[in-house]
Structures are given as structure tokens and as C-alpha cells.
Design a protein around this motif. Sequence first.
Motif, short mmCIF file in Angstrom:
data_model
loop_
_atom_site.label_atom_id
_atom_site.label_comp_id
_atom_site.label_asym_id
_atom_site.label_seq_id
_atom_site.Cartn_x
_atom_site.Cartn_y
_atom_site.Cartn_z
N GLN A 39 70.46 25.11 -7.91
CA GLN A 39 70.50 24.53 -9.26
C GLN A 39 69.17 24.69 -9.97
N GLU A 40 68.11 24.86 -9.19
CA GLU A 40 66.77 25.03 -9.76
C GLU A 40 66.42 26.50 -9.92
N THR A 41 66.79 27.32 -8.90
CA THR A 41 66.47 28.75 -8.94
C THR A 41 67.47 29.52 -8.09
N PRO A 42 67.94 30.69 -8.56
CA PRO A 42 68.90 31.47 -7.77
C PRO A 42 68.28 31.92 -6.44
N ILE A 43 69.11 31.97 -5.39
CA ILE A 43 68.67 32.42 -4.07
C ILE A 43 69.07 33.88 -3.94
N ARG A 44 68.10 34.77 -4.09
CA ARG A 44 68.41 36.19 -4.20
C ARG A 44 67.71 37.09 -3.19
N SER A 45 66.73 36.57 -2.46
CA SER A 45 65.98 37.44 -1.56
C SER A 45 66.06 36.96 -0.11
N THR A 46 65.84 37.90 0.81
CA THR A 46 65.94 37.59 2.23
C THR A 46 64.90 36.56 2.67
N LEU A 47 63.67 36.75 2.26
CA LEU A 47 62.64 35.81 2.68
C LEU A 47 62.83 34.44 2.04
N GLN A 48 63.35 34.42 0.84
CA GLN A 48 63.64 33.14 0.16
C GLN A 48 64.65 32.34 0.98
N LEU A 49 65.72 32.99 1.43
CA LEU A 49 66.73 32.31 2.23
C LEU A 49 66.17 31.94 3.60
N ALA A 50 65.43 32.84 4.23
CA ALA A 50 64.88 32.56 5.57
C ALA A 50 63.96 31.36 5.54
N GLU A 51 63.12 31.27 4.52
CA GLU A 51 62.20 30.13 4.43
C GLU A 51 62.95 28.84 4.10
N LEU A 52 63.99 28.94 3.30
CA LEU A 52 64.80 27.76 3.01
C LEU A 52 65.37 27.18 4.30
N VAL A 53 65.93 28.06 5.15
CA VAL A 53 66.50 27.58 6.41
C VAL A 53 65.41 27.02 7.31
N ARG A 54 64.30 27.71 7.41
CA ARG A 54 63.20 27.24 8.26
C ARG A 54 62.71 25.86 7.82
N ASP A 55 62.65 25.62 6.53
CA ASP A 55 62.18 24.34 6.03
C ASP A 55 63.22 23.22 6.16
N THR A 56 64.48 23.60 6.43
CA THR A 56 65.57 22.63 6.45
C THR A 56 65.89 22.10 7.84
N VAL A 57 65.83 22.97 8.85
CA VAL A 57 66.27 22.55 10.18
C VAL A 57 65.12 21.91 10.96
N VAL A 64 58.45 25.68 14.65
CA VAL A 64 57.87 25.73 15.99
C VAL A 64 57.63 27.19 16.38
N PRO A 65 56.40 27.57 16.73
CA PRO A 65 56.10 28.97 17.09
C PRO A 65 56.84 29.40 18.34
N GLY A 66 57.20 30.69 18.36
CA GLY A 66 57.80 31.28 19.55
C GLY A 66 59.29 31.13 19.67
N ARG A 67 59.91 30.26 18.91
CA ARG A 67 61.36 30.09 18.96
C ARG A 67 62.04 31.17 18.14
N ILE A 68 63.32 31.44 18.43
CA ILE A 68 64.09 32.34 17.60
C ILE A 68 64.08 31.80 16.17
N HIS A 69 63.94 32.68 15.20
CA HIS A 69 63.87 32.22 13.81
C HIS A 69 65.16 31.47 13.48
N PRO A 70 65.06 30.28 12.92
CA PRO A 70 66.26 29.47 12.66
C PRO A 70 67.21 30.09 11.66
N ALA A 71 66.78 31.11 10.92
CA ALA A 71 67.68 31.76 9.97
C ALA A 71 68.55 32.83 10.61
N THR A 72 68.31 33.16 11.87
CA THR A 72 69.03 34.25 12.52
C THR A 72 70.54 34.04 12.48
#
Length: 313
Positions: free
Chosen positions: A173-191, A196-204
Motif C-alpha cells: 500500500q506504501e510502495t509496489p514490491i517489484r524487485s528480488t532484493l526488496q522481497l527478500a529483505e521484506l521476508v528477512r525483516d518479517t520472520v 541470524v548469520p549462517g542460516r538458510i535465507h528465510p526468503a528461499t
Amino acid sequence: MDFEHRSVMPDEVLEMLQPKPGGTYLDGTLGGAGHARLVLERSNPDGRLIGLDRDPGALRKAAEVLAPFGDRVVLRHRNFSEAAEVLAELGIDGLDGMLLDLGVSSHQLDTVERGFSFRNDAPLDMRMDPTTGTTVAEALAELEAEELARIFREYGEERWAGRIARRIVKLRQETPIRSTLQLAELVRDTVPGGHVPGRIHPATRVFQALRIYVNQELEHVAEGVRAAIGLLKPEGRLVVISFQSLEDRIVKRIFQDEARTCTCPPRLPVCVCKTRPRVEVLSRKALRASEFEITENPRSRSAVLRAVRRLPG
């Protein structure tokens, strides 16, 4: 970008497919044509191969790789679930063998602008056929939270599916989600524990789920594998390589169903259904890549190969 392609489990594919001179074979997921080339070499001098792929870029590269085989090769821009239509168009009434190497190809993963990976920033596309269909960016802009959560849960087996879906709907609602890193960081910030370093990226798992959704991968696997059995001649063979458990479960279930000898209720003392199996399962236990191959080609680590032989009658 050039392909840097290494065929997964090549020895096991040839052992199970058993291509022979004079045979007609179909590679339904042509990719870089590594498996197709091996089949044509093994079926010299007159074996034929029909190659299908939904990615025009893969077909262009495959045409170069397979050019030395001349008119022994026919290529079509089609999904493997449309194999029956292709064979009808070519006047071919049965196959001696068919191969499906499922999932996303190394080339697609490594082509940044296709958006399959979040190693680099790119548009959220993920379509295997970039000429048609809905992109991931479009899906994220249109789908409600409940449907996004279902996709993440069913196709990605994502524990935090609901939380991620609600976060996407709120932030778009604030900004369209259009890029891979944008989505990956959104997921990382949410879960929880996303940083945590060394774990599988939560966006996988989220990326896997969205890729499966926009390409309708599981639907094509279920439809295509079942139809493929009907395209085989007696003694013809179907070999399927899967790279994730959702696909493999579908393939395993279809092979078991088609090999079943009786569908009567267990309480009946004798069989009355007269069900005859259409196939023999050649891989009672799924085959996996050797440790040597995994070392040489890490992509093979998750590969699972299953095969069946069409029975007469």
C-alpha cells in the motif's frame, strides 16, 4: 548470457531410459540439451528426439548444441504437458522413451534479469516462459493475504506464511514490491531470526512458492507425467528427475497408481476389479546422485530420479 550447463545424473538417465538405434525419444524439459545430446549419441545412427521447452532462450541454445544431429532432432516451444498434441502434429503414434528434468534450470537461475534468485537485484519475474503469464510482481500486487499465505504454505512449506503475507499486503500500500532484493529483505525483516548469520535465507521458501505458483509447476507435473505414460509404446520408458519434495511426491504417487494391480476394498477375499497395471516401476527406491557427482555438480544434491516401463496390453 551463455549457458553453463551440466546434466544431472547422466549415467543413471541412460541406464533407465536405455536409448537404442531406431528409437523415438522425447525430452520434455530440454534446457541446455545435455541429456538430449546423450540420448542422440546413444541411439546413433537413426534414433530420433523431440525436444520441448517453455523457455525460448533454452530452445535457441539447444538448437545450437543439437545442430550436428541434423534432421534426427525436432524442437518445439511447448510445455511438456502438451506432449500429446506435439506428437499428433508430427504424426508420431508412440515413444520408446521420455525424459523430464523438472524445476528451474541453472541458466534460468543464473540469468539475473529473470528474477529467479535474490543473489542480485532484479525484476520479480520468475516466469519460465517470459512470453506469457503473470509475473511474481503482478501476483504480489493483486493477491489477497489469504491466497498469498496459502501459496507460501502449500508450495513453500513456509512456517510463517500468514505473517509474511500480511506484511506484503501492508507494505504494498506504501510502495509496489517489484524487485528480488526488496522481497527478500521484506521476508528477512518479517520472520523471527531472519537476520541470524549462517542460516538458510528465510526468503528461499517464499521464492520457491511464488515460482511454482506463477508457472503452475505442480499442475503441469501431475498432468504431464500421467499423460506421458499413455504416450509410451509397450516397453517404452519414462524417466523423471525432481528437485523438490512436492514434485517428487506427485511423481511417486502417479507411478504407484499406474503400477497397482488391484483397487478392490481390502475386505474382499478375492480381486474382482480386474485392474491391470500399466507400468512396472523400475526404481523401487528413488535414485540419487553419487557423492562424486554432488562434489562435481552441487545442483545434483537434491535430484531424485524415478523411472517406469510401460507394460504390454
